[in-house]
Design a protein around this motif. Structure first.
Motif, PDB file in Angstrom:
ATOM      1  N   PRO A   1       0.877  -1.139  -0.064  1.00  0.00           N
ATOM      2  CA  PRO A   1      -0.064  -0.117  -0.029  1.00  0.00           C
ATOM      3  C   PRO A   1       0.847   1.322  -0.059  1.00  0.00           C
ATOM      4  N   ALA A   2       0.422   2.255  -0.360  1.00  0.00           N
ATOM      5  CA  ALA A   2       0.967   3.553  -0.642  1.00  0.00           C
ATOM      6  C   ALA A   2       0.561   4.519   0.303  1.00  0.00           C
ATOM      7  N   SER A   3      -0.673   4.368   0.856  1.00  0.00           N
ATOM      8  CA  SER A   3      -1.398   5.339   1.640  1.00  0.00           C
ATOM      9  C   SER A   3      -2.448   4.675   2.849  1.00  0.00           C
ATOM     10  N   ALA A   4      -2.926   5.391   3.490  1.00  0.00           N
ATOM     11  CA  ALA A   4      -3.798   4.845   4.555  1.00  0.00           C
ATOM     12  C   ALA A   4      -4.841   5.748   4.824  1.00  0.00           C
ATOM     13  N   ILE A   5      -6.119   5.336   5.351  1.00  0.00           N
ATOM     14  CA  ILE A   5      -6.945   6.032   5.835  1.00  0.00           C
ATOM     15  C   ILE A   5      -7.257   5.948   7.223  1.00  0.00           C
ATOM     16  N   ILE A   6      -7.171   6.959   8.172  1.00  0.00           N
ATOM     17  CA  ILE A   6      -7.445   6.966   9.541  1.00  0.00           C
ATOM     18  C   ILE A   6      -8.400   7.866   9.962  1.00  0.00           C
ATOM     19  N   ARG A   7      -8.933   7.422  11.134  1.00  0.00           N
ATOM     20  CA  ARG A   7      -9.962   8.370  11.836  1.00  0.00           C
ATOM     21  C   ARG A   7      -9.390   8.803  13.140  1.00  0.00           C
ATOM     22  N   ASP A   8      -9.487  10.107  13.105  1.00  0.00           N
ATOM     23  CA  ASP A   8      -8.503  10.817  14.411  1.00  0.00           C
ATOM     24  C   ASP A   8      -9.740  10.652  15.741  1.00  0.00           C
ATOM     25  N   GLY A   9      -9.485  11.084  17.049  1.00  0.00           N
ATOM     26  CA  GLY A   9     -10.095  11.138  18.119  1.00  0.00           C
ATOM     27  C   GLY A   9     -11.407  11.932  17.902  1.00  0.00           C
ATOM     28  N   ASN A  10     -11.492  12.824  16.889  1.00  0.00           N
ATOM     29  CA  ASN A  10     -12.600  13.694  16.916  1.00  0.00           C
ATOM     30  C   ASN A  10     -13.527  13.205  15.842  1.00  0.00           C
ATOM     31  N   GLY A  11     -13.125  11.975  15.169  1.00  0.00           N
ATOM     32  CA  GLY A  11     -14.023  11.352  14.320  1.00  0.00           C
ATOM     33  C   GLY A  11     -13.917  11.842  12.814  1.00  0.00           C
ATOM     34  N   ARG A  12     -12.660  12.520  12.621  1.00  0.00           N
ATOM     35  CA  ARG A  12     -12.352  13.140  11.265  1.00  0.00           C
ATOM     36  C   ARG A  12     -11.576  12.060  10.302  1.00  0.00           C
ATOM     37  N   THR A  13     -11.808  11.685   9.215  1.00  0.00           N
ATOM     38  CA  THR A  13     -11.312  10.860   8.312  1.00  0.00           C
ATOM     39  C   THR A  13     -10.430  11.605   7.555  1.00  0.00           C
ATOM     40  N   ARG A  14      -9.009  10.854   7.362  1.00  0.00           N
ATOM     41  CA  ARG A  14      -8.277  11.639   6.274  1.00  0.00           C
ATOM     42  C   ARG A  14      -7.248  10.448   5.840  1.00  0.00           C
ATOM     43  N   VAL A  15      -6.826  11.092   4.538  1.00  0.00           N
ATOM     44  CA  VAL A  15      -5.714  10.086   3.913  1.00  0.00           C
ATOM     45  C   VAL A  15      -4.393  10.434   4.416  1.00  0.00           C
ATOM     46  N   VAL A  16      -3.332   9.552   4.913  1.00  0.00           N
ATOM     47  CA  VAL A  16      -2.120   9.810   5.268  1.00  0.00           C
ATOM     48  C   VAL A  16      -1.318   8.809   4.659  1.00  0.00           C
ATOM     49  N   SER A  17       0.115   9.020   4.819  1.00  0.00           N
ATOM     50  CA  SER A  17       0.943   8.158   4.216  1.00  0.00           C
ATOM     51  C   SER A  17       0.888   6.549   4.848  1.00  0.00           C
ATOM     52  N   PHE A  18       1.359   5.546   4.160  1.00  0.00           N
ATOM     53  CA  PHE A  18       1.363   4.322   4.760  1.00  0.00           C
ATOM     54  C   PHE A  18       2.033   4.208   6.129  1.00  0.00           C
ATOM     55  N   ASP A  19       3.076   4.888   6.149  1.00  0.00           N
ATOM     56  CA  ASP A  19       4.126   4.528   7.496  1.00  0.00           C
ATOM     57  C   ASP A  19       3.173   5.284   8.591  1.00  0.00           C
ATOM     58  N   HIS A  20       2.396   6.546   8.201  1.00  0.00           N
ATOM     59  CA  HIS A  20       1.687   7.130   9.548  1.00  0.00           C
ATOM     60  C   HIS A  20       0.640   6.260   9.665  1.00  0.00           C
ATOM     61  N   GLY A  21      -0.386   5.541   8.655  1.00  0.00           N
ATOM     62  CA  GLY A  21      -1.267   4.483   8.968  1.00  0.00           C
ATOM     63  C   GLY A  21      -0.714   3.432   9.750  1.00  0.00           C
ATOM     64  N   TRP A  22       0.276   2.914   9.621  1.00  0.00           N
ATOM     65  CA  TRP A  22       1.053   1.675  10.136  1.00  0.00           C
ATOM     66  C   TRP A  22       1.363   2.112  11.655  1.00  0.00           C
ATOM     67  N   ALA A  23       1.876   3.389  11.798  1.00  0.00           N
ATOM     68  CA  ALA A  23       2.118   3.867  13.176  1.00  0.00           C
ATOM     69  C   ALA A  23       0.690   3.774  14.116  1.00  0.00           C
ATOM     70  N   VAL A  24      -0.092   4.100  13.171  1.00  0.00           N
ATOM     71  CA  VAL A  24      -1.748   4.467  14.101  1.00  0.00           C
ATOM     72  C   VAL A  24      -2.022   2.726  14.579  1.00  0.00           C
ATOM     73  N   PHE A  25      -1.963   2.004  13.237  1.00  0.00           N
ATOM     74  CA  PHE A  25      -2.319   0.701  13.601  1.00  0.00           C
ATOM     75  C   PHE A  25      -1.608  -0.090  14.891  1.00  0.00           C
ATOM     76  N   LYS A  26      -0.349   0.342  14.981  1.00  0.00           N
ATOM     77  CA  LYS A  26       0.671  -0.285  15.999  1.00  0.00           C
ATOM     78  C   LYS A  26       0.541   0.490  17.331  1.00  0.00           C
ATOM     79  N   LYS A  27      -0.501   1.495  17.475  1.00  0.00           N
ATOM     80  CA  LYS A  27      -0.793   2.363  18.615  1.00  0.00           C
ATOM     81  C   LYS A  27       0.394   3.282  18.903  1.00  0.00           C
ATOM     82  N   GLU A  28       1.318   3.570  17.907  1.00  0.00           N
ATOM     83  CA  GLU A  28       2.227   4.534  18.341  1.00  0.00           C
ATOM     84  C   GLU A  28       2.084   5.924  18.148  1.00  0.00           C
ATOM     85  N   ARG A  29       0.719   6.012  17.348  1.00  0.00           N
ATOM     86  CA  ARG A  29      -0.002   7.432  17.076  1.00  0.00           C
ATOM     87  C   ARG A  29      -1.244   7.334  17.308  1.00  0.00           C
TER      88      ARG A  29
END
Length: 101
Positions: free
Chosen positions: A57-85
């Motif tokens: 994958p080249a990117s990821a979609i995340i949902r932040d604590g406010n419920g906002r959904t956005r496209v981020v880099s895959f590395d950022h998405g992976w860090a969210v998945f690993k609970k580092e972000r």
């Protein structure tokens, strides 16, 4: 080495869910108010279950604590998945994230 490790991790994750068919968005629990999220998933060629092991994958979609959904880099998405972000990983995508500017 990082790319290889990420590929391996994504591959193992994808193998466990690729056997199940991808349900339509309505069955994923997305409500009418999430129509924008559904369009975001389609526009960025995303999957909520992952891709084949040889697809990175080249990117990821995340949902932040406010419920906002956005496209981020895959590395950022992976860090969210690993609970580092903070946030929640919604999907991984084939399209590259667009630069803001």
């Amino acid at each position: 080495m990082t790319a290889g490790a990420l590929t391996l991790l994504v591959g193992f994750g994808a193998m466990s869910v690729l056997a199940a068919p991808q349900p339509p968005a309505q069955q994923l629990g997305l409500s009418v108010q999430d129509e924008a999220t559904t369009k975001l998933l389609e526009r960025n060629r995303c999957s909520t279950t992952g891709f084949a092991p040889d697809v990175i994958p080249a990117s990821a979609i995340i949902r932040d604590g406010n419920g906002r959904t956005r496209v981020v880099s895959f590395d950022h998405g992976w860090a969210v998945f690993k609970k580092e972000r903070p946030g929640e990983l919604v999907a991984v995508c084939l399209s590259r994230p667009r630069a803001i500017g």
